[in-house]
Design a protein around this motif. Structure first.
Motif, mmCIF file in Angstrom:
data_model
loop_
_atom_site.group_PDB
_atom_site.id
_atom_site.type_symbol
_atom_site.label_atom_id
_atom_site.label_comp_id
_atom_site.label_asym_id
_atom_site.label_seq_id
_atom_site.Cartn_x
_atom_site.Cartn_y
_atom_site.Cartn_z
ATOM 1 N N LEU A 122 0.835 -1.198 0.000
ATOM 2 C CA LEU A 122 0.000 0.000 0.000
ATOM 3 C C LEU A 122 0.873 1.253 0.000
ATOM 4 N N ALA A 123 1.921 1.245 0.833
ATOM 5 C CA ALA A 123 2.820 2.401 0.924
ATOM 6 C C ALA A 123 3.516 2.685 -0.406
ATOM 7 N N LYS A 124 3.910 1.640 -1.106
ATOM 8 C CA LYS A 124 4.593 1.819 -2.397
ATOM 9 C C LYS A 124 3.678 2.504 -3.406
ATOM 10 N N ALA A 125 2.402 2.091 -3.402
ATOM 11 C CA ALA A 125 1.443 2.704 -4.326
ATOM 12 C C ALA A 125 1.229 4.177 -4.004
ATOM 13 N N ILE A 126 1.199 4.504 -2.722
ATOM 14 C CA ILE A 126 1.007 5.898 -2.292
ATOM 15 C C ILE A 126 2.231 6.739 -2.628
ATOM 16 N N LYS A 127 3.406 6.168 -2.399
ATOM 17 C CA LYS A 127 4.655 6.899 -2.662
ATOM 18 C C LYS A 127 4.794 7.243 -4.148
ATOM 19 N N LEU A 128 4.345 6.345 -5.003
ATOM 20 C CA LEU A 128 4.429 6.586 -6.451
ATOM 21 C C LEU A 128 3.604 7.793 -6.881
ATOM 22 N N MET A 129 2.607 8.155 -6.087
ATOM 23 C CA MET A 129 1.766 9.309 -6.414
ATOM 24 C C MET A 129 2.410 10.623 -5.979
ATOM 25 N N GLY A 130 3.500 10.549 -5.217
ATOM 26 C CA GLY A 130 4.242 11.749 -4.857
ATOM 27 C C GLY A 130 4.031 12.254 -3.439
ATOM 28 N N PHE A 131 3.311 11.510 -2.612
ATOM 29 C CA PHE A 131 3.080 11.932 -1.232
ATOM 30 C C PHE A 131 4.246 11.518 -0.334
ATOM 31 N N GLU A 132 4.452 12.271 0.738
ATOM 32 C CA GLU A 132 5.217 11.739 1.854
ATOM 33 C C GLU A 132 4.385 10.625 2.484
ATOM 34 N N VAL A 133 5.054 9.594 2.997
ATOM 35 C CA VAL A 133 4.344 8.444 3.556
ATOM 36 C C VAL A 133 4.870 8.159 4.959
ATOM 37 N N ALA A 134 3.947 7.927 5.881
ATOM 38 C CA ALA A 134 4.329 7.564 7.245
ATOM 39 C C ALA A 134 3.590 6.304 7.668
ATOM 40 N N PHE A 135 4.302 5.419 8.333
ATOM 41 C CA PHE A 135 3.692 4.242 8.959
ATOM 42 C C PHE A 135 3.374 4.577 10.416
ATOM 43 N N ASN A 136 2.130 4.434 10.811
ATOM 44 C CA ASN A 136 1.749 4.540 12.224
ATOM 45 C C ASN A 136 1.476 3.132 12.725
ATOM 46 N N VAL A 137 2.464 2.538 13.352
ATOM 47 C CA VAL A 137 2.356 1.126 13.747
ATOM 48 C C VAL A 137 1.930 1.040 15.215
ATOM 49 N N MET A 138 0.868 0.314 15.451
ATOM 50 C CA MET A 138 0.206 0.300 16.758
ATOM 51 C C MET A 138 0.845 -0.687 17.737
ATOM 52 N N TYR A 139 0.355 -0.611 18.977
ATOM 53 C CA TYR A 139 0.647 -1.575 20.056
ATOM 54 C C TYR A 139 2.121 -1.606 20.441
ATOM 55 N N MET A 140 2.721 -0.437 20.543
ATOM 56 C CA MET A 140 4.146 -0.307 20.863
ATOM 57 C C MET A 140 4.533 -1.052 22.135
#
Length: 516
Positions: A122-140
């Motif tokens: 999913l992140a790769k597809a978003i990055k190809l559109m030119g956005f900055e991308v952040a992962f918010n990973v839960m349950y630290m």
């Protein structure tokens, strides 16, 4: 002095859990104008989502006109939206995010660690559109025990711009922040971020610790507004930056918008409390606590008891004697609700009880019990949540209680906390047979009592319903009651009649005065 890290305010997104992602237009205007003059680099304006069942407000979907309006109000800010990975796939990206290109700088993805590999595509597809991308990973707080997913970070430096560590349960301590950041740094060179919840009121110190350990972006919300116990307060964090780093703050504008959110807080009541503290300390889901607290049905003692039982894997604290099912011991049951009509028609209800043969009075809750202590018929009190305490507070002399208190079947969702004054007259239902809508509702319990006692007439009094303008808690209760009533009406050979005015649908209604 220049900050060496960036700040992201996510009030409209995280605060939406309390408002169903609808906010007053004037409030949003003042919020945006304030964000524009504060030392905050990113503003997360909400979710962007595919259509889901049920009503969710405009900041859950962030249509194009909303993004345009907010960008016009905050031209110098990097606007951000977040996607919930569990609902979004790569084939959604083009349609979902193309309208965002003019307005949105960064797309964050909320990720359960078990779905980490799936999120990469999913992140790769978003990055190809030119956005900055952040992962918010839960349950630290679980990562020390379950960190295998972090191996997937290798080679993602060109795919994601930030890797956020999310303290979902609000139970992380500063030493945990250090240990986990040290672990994450062995897996990636991606910039790190921190999103802290405030169950144990550690959000500020944990955020400061994360910055000291090299975090390059951190989150906050106005007044800490956010899911469950909420987040780091934006105004607190900025005051800290003003004091420690001499960063200038427009306190006049900040103070105005904080006051507006504080006023809203009186209605919605976000922030930590004992149940949230307990859930944070033992890494229990905030969603369930938020539902229990938000329903305003359970006292703090019951919520904490339920959470404690979860940590100890206890289904319930004890079993009560069971109410025995009987055939036709009563012809009719009058089920008394908490609406104003129960008081307004008090005398008529008593006259009906005196006139009817083989009738019992079943209280769906304890609001009106003191008005009926002198009634000469068998009475039953359907109790759950706060109702035990209400029963005692509404009757100053508990020795006057000679009737029967009835609780939901064992095991009860919240466990069992029963005042010692009524334990000897308390029983439980063997089961709930007519509905799956709610086993904890006093209405459900009251109806099941009547069914177990073999009645064939159910008279509902004091079930007024709610006006169109109701708060979220009342809306949930109204929907729950309607579902229970709908299931009740499906029972064959049972005569169900409302005897006082009601806004609930499908109920046959007659006047109590026609029967006396």
């Amino acid at each position: 002095m220049k900050k060496e890290f960036k700040t992201l305010d996510c009030t409209l997104r995280d605060g939406g859990y309390y408002t169903n992602w609808d906010f007053n237009k004037d409030l949003v205007f003042d919020y945006c104008k304030t964000m524009e003059v504060l030392p905050i680099e990113y503003v997360e304006i909400g979710y962007r989502s595919t259509p889901l069942n049920g009503y969710l407000g405009e900041y859950f979907y962030c249509p194009k006109h909303v993004m345009a309006e907010l960008k016009a109000l905050m031209p110098t800010k990097k606007l951000t939206i977040i996607l919930n990975e569990k609902d979004i796939r790569g084939h959604h990206v083009e349609e979902l995010l193309k309208p965002c290109l003019k307005y949105i700088a960064m797309v964050r993805i909320a990720i359960d660690p078990k779905n980490f590999k799936r999120a990469i595509e999913l992140a790769k597809a978003i990055k190809l559109m030119g956005f900055e991308v952040a992962f918010n990973v839960m349950y630290m707080s679980n990562w020390k025990q379950d960190s295998d997913f972090l191996n997937g970070l290798e080679g993602l430096e060109d795919t994601i711009d930030y890797f956020y560590m999310v303290d979902s349960f609000g139970g992380i301590m500063p030493n945990d922040v250090i240990d986990i950041m040290t672990l994450v740094k062995t897996k990636t060179n991606v910039k790190l971020g921190f999103h802290g919840h405030n169950n144990l009121e550690m959000a500020l110190i944990n955020t400061i610790t994360s910055i000291n350990e090299g975090c390059e972006i951190v989150d906050c919300t106005i007044t800490g507004m956010g899911r469950g116990a909420g987040n780091l307060k934006t105004e607190l964090f900025l005051t800290y930056l003003n004091k420690v780093k001499n960063i200038e703050i427009e306190y006049t504008k900040l103070g105005k918008v904080v006051a507006l959110f504080e006023e809203m807080k009186k209605k919605h009541g976000w922030g930590t409390n004992l149940p949230y503290m307990f859930s944070g300390a033992f890494s229990l889901p905030q969603k369930q606590v938020m539902e229990w607290v938000g329903m305003n049905r359970y006292p703090m003692s019951s919520v904490v008891n339920a959470l404690k039982n979860q940590t100890e894997d206890i289904k319930d604290n004890f079993k009560l004697p069971t109410l025995q099912k009987k055939e036709k011991i009563y012809n009719s049951a009058i089920i008394l609700g908490g609406g104003k009509s129960a008081k307004n028609h008090n005398n008529a209800i008593k006259k009906l009880i005196n006139k009817e043969k083989n009738v019992c009075l079943i209280h769906a809750g304890a609001r009106n019990v003191s008005d009926y202590l002198d009634v000469k018929c068998d009475q039953f009190y359907a109790l759950s949540g706060f109702e035990s305490e209400k029963l005692l507070s509404n009757i100053n002399d508990h020795t006057k209680l000679s009737q029967t208190c009835i609780y939901p079947p064992f095991p009860r969702v919240m466990g069992t906390v029963i005042p010692k004054e009524i334990k000897s007259i308390s029983k439980e239902l063997s089961s709930i047979s007519f509905t799956k809508s709610s086993t904890e509702s006093p209405l459900t319990i009251a109806i099941q009592i009547g069914l177990d006692l073999g009645v064939y007439n159910v008279f509902l009094v004091g079930f007024d319903g709610y006006d169109a303008l109701i708060n979220q808690t009342q809306q949930i209760l109204a929907q729950e009651n309607q579902a229970i009533i709908n299931d009740l009406l499906l029972i064959k050979n049972l005569n169900v009649l409302a005897l006082t005015p009601t806004k609930y649908k499908n109920l046959s209604t007659s006047s109590i005065y026609s029967l006396i």
